[in-house]
Design a protein around this motif. Structure first.
Motif, PDB file in Angstrom:
ATOM      1  N   ASN A  30       0.846  -1.193   0.000  1.00  0.00           N
ATOM      2  CA  ASN A  30       0.000   0.000   0.000  1.00  0.00           C
ATOM      3  C   ASN A  30       0.881   1.243   0.000  1.00  0.00           C
ATOM      4  O   ASN A  30       1.830   1.331   0.755  1.00  0.00           O
ATOM      5  CB  ASN A  30      -0.913   0.000   1.222  1.00  0.00           C
ATOM      6  N   PRO A  31       0.548   2.206  -0.824  1.00  0.00           N
ATOM      7  CA  PRO A  31       1.466   3.343  -0.986  1.00  0.00           C
ATOM      8  C   PRO A  31       1.116   4.549  -0.119  1.00  0.00           C
ATOM      9  O   PRO A  31      -0.026   4.748   0.281  1.00  0.00           O
ATOM     10  CB  PRO A  31       1.245   3.713  -2.444  1.00  0.00           C
ATOM     11  N   TYR A  32       2.144   5.334   0.135  1.00  0.00           N
ATOM     12  CA  TYR A  32       1.959   6.732   0.463  1.00  0.00           C
ATOM     13  C   TYR A  32       2.239   7.473  -0.845  1.00  0.00           C
ATOM     14  O   TYR A  32       3.188   7.158  -1.545  1.00  0.00           O
ATOM     15  CB  TYR A  32       2.953   7.212   1.524  1.00  0.00           C
ATOM     16  N   LEU A  33       1.431   8.479  -1.154  1.00  0.00           N
ATOM     17  CA  LEU A  33       1.576   9.197  -2.416  1.00  0.00           C
ATOM     18  C   LEU A  33       1.741  10.683  -2.164  1.00  0.00           C
ATOM     19  O   LEU A  33       1.116  11.242  -1.255  1.00  0.00           O
ATOM     20  CB  LEU A  33       0.338   8.955  -3.295  1.00  0.00           C
ATOM     21  N   PHE A  34       2.576  11.313  -2.958  1.00  0.00           N
ATOM     22  CA  PHE A  34       2.931  12.710  -2.760  1.00  0.00           C
ATOM     23  C   PHE A  34       2.946  13.448  -4.092  1.00  0.00           C
ATOM     24  O   PHE A  34       3.210  12.867  -5.140  1.00  0.00           O
ATOM     25  CB  PHE A  34       4.338  12.835  -2.143  1.00  0.00           C
ATOM     26  N   TRP A  35       2.685  14.737  -4.022  1.00  0.00           N
ATOM     27  CA  TRP A  35       2.946  15.651  -5.129  1.00  0.00           C
ATOM     28  C   TRP A  35       3.864  16.760  -4.620  1.00  0.00           C
ATOM     29  O   TRP A  35       3.636  17.324  -3.532  1.00  0.00           O
ATOM     30  CB  TRP A  35       1.658  16.266  -5.678  1.00  0.00           C
ATOM     31  N   TYR A  36       4.885  17.027  -5.456  1.00  0.00           N
ATOM     32  CA  TYR A  36       5.798  18.129  -5.197  1.00  0.00           C
ATOM     33  C   TYR A  36       5.790  19.046  -6.414  1.00  0.00           C
ATOM     34  O   TYR A  36       5.551  18.609  -7.533  1.00  0.00           O
ATOM     35  CB  TYR A  36       7.226  17.625  -4.965  1.00  0.00           C
ATOM     36  N   VAL A  37       6.114  20.324  -6.198  1.00  0.00           N
ATOM     37  CA  VAL A  37       6.187  21.291  -7.279  1.00  0.00           C
ATOM     38  C   VAL A  37       7.535  22.005  -7.226  1.00  0.00           C
ATOM     39  O   VAL A  37       8.070  22.261  -6.139  1.00  0.00           O
ATOM     40  CB  VAL A  37       5.030  22.313  -7.204  1.00  0.00           C
ATOM     41  N   GLN A  38       8.081  22.265  -8.404  1.00  0.00           N
ATOM     42  CA  GLN A  38       9.326  23.023  -8.479  1.00  0.00           C
ATOM     43  C   GLN A  38       9.101  24.250  -9.340  1.00  0.00           C
ATOM     44  O   GLN A  38       8.908  24.149 -10.549  1.00  0.00           O
ATOM     45  CB  GLN A  38      10.463  22.176  -9.047  1.00  0.00           C
ATOM     46  N   TYR A  39       9.134  25.412  -8.689  1.00  0.00           N
ATOM     47  CA  TYR A  39       9.062  26.666  -9.422  1.00  0.00           C
ATOM     48  C   TYR A  39      10.457  27.006  -9.937  1.00  0.00           C
ATOM     49  O   TYR A  39      11.455  26.528  -9.406  1.00  0.00           O
ATOM     50  CB  TYR A  39       8.515  27.776  -8.525  1.00  0.00           C
ATOM     51  N   PRO A  40      10.551  27.839 -10.968  1.00  0.00           N
ATOM     52  CA  PRO A  40      11.864  28.187 -11.539  1.00  0.00           C
ATOM     53  C   PRO A  40      12.842  28.679 -10.476  1.00  0.00           C
ATOM     54  O   PRO A  40      12.498  29.512  -9.643  1.00  0.00           O
ATOM     55  CB  PRO A  40      11.512  29.287 -12.545  1.00  0.00           C
ATOM     56  N   ASN A  41      14.048  28.113 -10.494  1.00  0.00           N
ATOM     57  CA  ASN A  41      15.130  28.509  -9.584  1.00  0.00           C
ATOM     58  C   ASN A  41      14.775  28.292  -8.111  1.00  0.00           C
ATOM     59  O   ASN A  41      15.327  28.950  -7.237  1.00  0.00           O
ATOM     60  CB  ASN A  41      15.523  29.978  -9.800  1.00  0.00           C
ATOM     61  N   ARG A  42      13.879  27.373  -7.858  1.00  0.00           N
ATOM     62  CA  ARG A  42      13.516  27.064  -6.477  1.00  0.00           C
ATOM     63  C   ARG A  42      13.649  25.565  -6.246  1.00  0.00           C
ATOM     64  O   ARG A  42      13.783  24.766  -7.159  1.00  0.00           O
ATOM     65  CB  ARG A  42      12.065  27.481  -6.219  1.00  0.00           C
ATOM     66  N   GLY A  43      13.611  25.163  -4.980  1.00  0.00           N
ATOM     67  CA  GLY A  43      13.647  23.745  -4.655  1.00  0.00           C
ATOM     68  C   GLY A  43      12.293  23.098  -4.815  1.00  0.00           C
ATOM     69  O   GLY A  43      11.317  23.735  -5.196  1.00  0.00           O
ATOM     70  N   LEU A  44      12.236  21.825  -4.503  1.00  0.00           N
ATOM     71  CA  LEU A  44      10.969  21.100  -4.533  1.00  0.00           C
ATOM     72  C   LEU A  44      10.133  21.499  -3.329  1.00  0.00           C
ATOM     73  O   LEU A  44      10.611  21.475  -2.199  1.00  0.00           O
ATOM     74  CB  LEU A  44      11.216  19.597  -4.497  1.00  0.00           C
ATOM     75  N   GLN A  45       8.884  21.815  -3.596  1.00  0.00           N
ATOM     76  CA  GLN A  45       7.969  22.170  -2.506  1.00  0.00           C
ATOM     77  C   GLN A  45       6.891  21.115  -2.389  1.00  0.00           C
ATOM     78  O   GLN A  45       6.292  20.722  -3.390  1.00  0.00           O
ATOM     79  CB  GLN A  45       7.291  23.509  -2.797  1.00  0.00           C
ATOM     80  N   LEU A  47       3.333  19.657  -1.918  1.00  0.00           N
ATOM     81  CA  LEU A  47       1.984  20.136  -2.210  1.00  0.00           C
ATOM     82  C   LEU A  47       0.936  19.410  -1.389  1.00  0.00           C
ATOM     83  O   LEU A  47       0.076  20.038  -0.771  1.00  0.00           O
ATOM     84  CB  LEU A  47       1.655  19.914  -3.691  1.00  0.00           C
ATOM     85  N   LEU A  48       0.979  18.082  -1.449  1.00  0.00           N
ATOM     86  CA  LEU A  48      -0.024  17.301  -0.731  1.00  0.00           C
ATOM     87  C   LEU A  48       0.413  15.841  -0.671  1.00  0.00           C
ATOM     88  O   LEU A  48       1.336  15.427  -1.370  1.00  0.00           O
ATOM     89  CB  LEU A  48      -1.400  17.414  -1.408  1.00  0.00           C
ATOM     90  N   LYS A  49      -0.284  15.094   0.200  1.00  0.00           N
ATOM     91  CA  LYS A  49       0.035  13.671   0.321  1.00  0.00           C
ATOM     92  C   LYS A  49      -1.229  12.878   0.612  1.00  0.00           C
ATOM     93  O   LYS A  49      -2.188  13.406   1.202  1.00  0.00           O
ATOM     94  CB  LYS A  49       1.056  13.452   1.440  1.00  0.00           C
ATOM     95  N   TYR A  50      -1.214  11.626   0.196  1.00  0.00           N
ATOM     96  CA  TYR A  50      -2.253  10.670   0.567  1.00  0.00           C
ATOM     97  C   TYR A  50      -1.624   9.634   1.488  1.00  0.00           C
ATOM     98  O   TYR A  50      -0.629   8.992   1.135  1.00  0.00           O
ATOM     99  CB  TYR A  50      -2.855   9.978  -0.660  1.00  0.00           C
ATOM    100  N   ILE A  51      -2.247   9.487   2.648  1.00  0.00           N
ATOM    101  CA  ILE A  51      -1.776   8.481   3.602  1.00  0.00           C
ATOM    102  C   ILE A  51      -2.829   7.394   3.767  1.00  0.00           C
ATOM    103  O   ILE A  51      -2.579   6.221   3.564  1.00  0.00           O
ATOM    104  CB  ILE A  51      -1.456   9.126   4.970  1.00  0.00           C
ATOM    105  N   ASP A  95       6.621   3.239  -0.534  1.00  0.00           N
ATOM    106  CA  ASP A  95       6.027   1.976  -0.101  1.00  0.00           C
ATOM    107  C   ASP A  95       5.962   1.968   1.426  1.00  0.00           C
ATOM    108  O   ASP A  95       6.925   2.337   2.092  1.00  0.00           O
ATOM    109  CB  ASP A  95       6.879   0.812  -0.595  1.00  0.00           C
ATOM    110  N   ARG A  96       4.838   1.524   1.969  1.00  0.00           N
ATOM    111  CA  ARG A  96       4.707   1.502   3.426  1.00  0.00           C
ATOM    112  C   ARG A  96       5.590   0.434   4.068  1.00  0.00           C
ATOM    113  O   ARG A  96       5.983   0.556   5.223  1.00  0.00           O
ATOM    114  CB  ARG A  96       3.257   1.209   3.823  1.00  0.00           C
ATOM    115  N   GLU A  97       5.841  -0.634   3.303  1.00  0.00           N
ATOM    116  CA  GLU A  97       6.528  -1.761   3.915  1.00  0.00           C
ATOM    117  C   GLU A  97       8.000  -1.854   3.564  1.00  0.00           C
ATOM    118  O   GLU A  97       8.808  -2.220   4.394  1.00  0.00           O
ATOM    119  CB  GLU A  97       5.855  -3.091   3.508  1.00  0.00           C
TER     120      GLU A  97
END
Lengths: 115, 117
Positions: A30-45, A47-51, A95-97
Motif C-alpha cells: 500500500n502506498p503513500y503518495l505525494f505531489w511536489y512542485v518546483q518553481y523556476p530557480n527554487r527547490g521542490l515544494q 503540495l499534498l500527500k495521501y496516507i 512503499d509503506r513496507e
C-alpha cells in the motif's frame, strides 16, 4: 519494484480553466503518495500527500488529488488554473513496507498556464 | 524557521576534478536524503542518513560518490573524480523521524546544479 509514471511531459491550459496532471504508480504494498512542485530557480515544494482515509486529498495553493486504488492513479487537479501555477510537478510514491523512507519519483510534468 | 539549504547552487567543473556538495537540513530532522535528477529524467534516490548513520545507500551510482554526515547535522556529498554523466541537479531533503510509519513528508532544498565539462 516501485515506479511512478507521469505520461505527459507538458500540460498546457488557459488561465481560469481546470487542470489535471496525471500520475500512475506501481508498488508491491500500500502506498503513500505525494505531489511536489518546483518553481523556476527554487527547490521542490511539498503540495499534498495521501496516507489513508478520504481518497480526495486537498493541499496547498488550491490543489487537490484523487487516490484511485483500482486504477493505481493519483492525478493532481485544480478547478481554476492561475498563470503562477506554471511550474514542474513531480508525483512520488513511498512503499509503506519496503524501504519506507525512500521516495520514488516520476519524470515530472511541466505545467504551462497561459493568460 | 530555516529550510533545507544547499551549497553551492551551481558548480561547473572539469572531468576528473573533485566537487563537494553540502546540505544543511532543517534543525531537529534526523532523516537526511540525497537525490539526483539528470536532465529530463526522474529524480532518483541516492542515499538516506538517520542521524550520522547511513540507513540506505542503495542508490549511490558507484564508488566515486562519497557521502558523510559527521555529527548528524550537515551532510556532504563528494564526487571524485567527476565524470560527464554526473551532471545533474542534486537535491537534499530532510524529515523528522516518524513514530511508527514513513508518512512524514520530506522537505527539499533548492538543489545544486552540477555541470561536468
Amino acid at each position: 519494484a516501485q515506479s511512478v509514471a507521469q505520461p505527459e511531459d507538458q500540460v498546457n491550459v488557459a488561465e481560469g480553466n481546470p487542470l489535471t496532471v496525471k500520475c500512475t504508480y506501481s508498488v508491491s504494498g500500500n502506498p503513500y503518495l505525494f505531489w511536489y512542485v518546483q518553481y523556476p530557480n527554487r527547490g521542490l515544494q511539498f503540495l499534498l500527500k495521501y496516507i489513508t482515509g478520504d481518497n480526495l486529498v486537498k493541499g496547498s495553493y488550491g490543489f487537490e488529488a484523487e487516490f484511485n486504488k483500482s486504477q493505481t492513479s493519483f492525478h493532481l487537479k485544480k478547478p481554476s488554473a492561475l498563470v503562477s501555477d506554471s511550474a514542474l510537478y513531480f508525483c512520488a510514491v513511498r512503499d509503506r513496507e519496503v524501504g519506507f523512507q525512500k521516495l520514488v519519483f516520476g519524470t515530472g510534468t511541466r505545467l504551462l498556464v497561459s493568460p | 524557521e530555516a529550510g533545507v539549504t544547499q551549497f553551492p547552487s551551481h558548480s561547473v567543473i572539469e572531468k576528473g576534478q573533485t566537487v563537494t556538495l553540502r546540505c544543511d537540513p532543517i534543525s531537529g530532522h534526523d532523516n537526511l536524503y540525497w537525490y539526483r535528477r539528470v536532465m529530463g529524467k526522474e529524480i532518483k534516490f541516492l542515499l538516506h542518513f538517520v542521524k550520522e548513520s547511513k540507513q540506505d545507500e542503495s542508490g549511490m551510482p558507484n564508488n566515486r560518490f562519497l557521502a558523510e554526515r559527521t555529527g548528524g547535522t550537515y551532510s556532504t556529498l563528494k564526487v571524485q573524480p567527476a565524470e560527464l554523466e554526473d551532471s545533474g541537479v542534486y537535491f537534499c531533503a530532510s524529515s523528522q523521524v516518524s513514530s511508527s510509519t514513513g508518512n512524514t513528508e520530506a522537505f527539499f532544498g533548492q538543489g545544486t546544479r552540477l555541470t561536468v565539462v
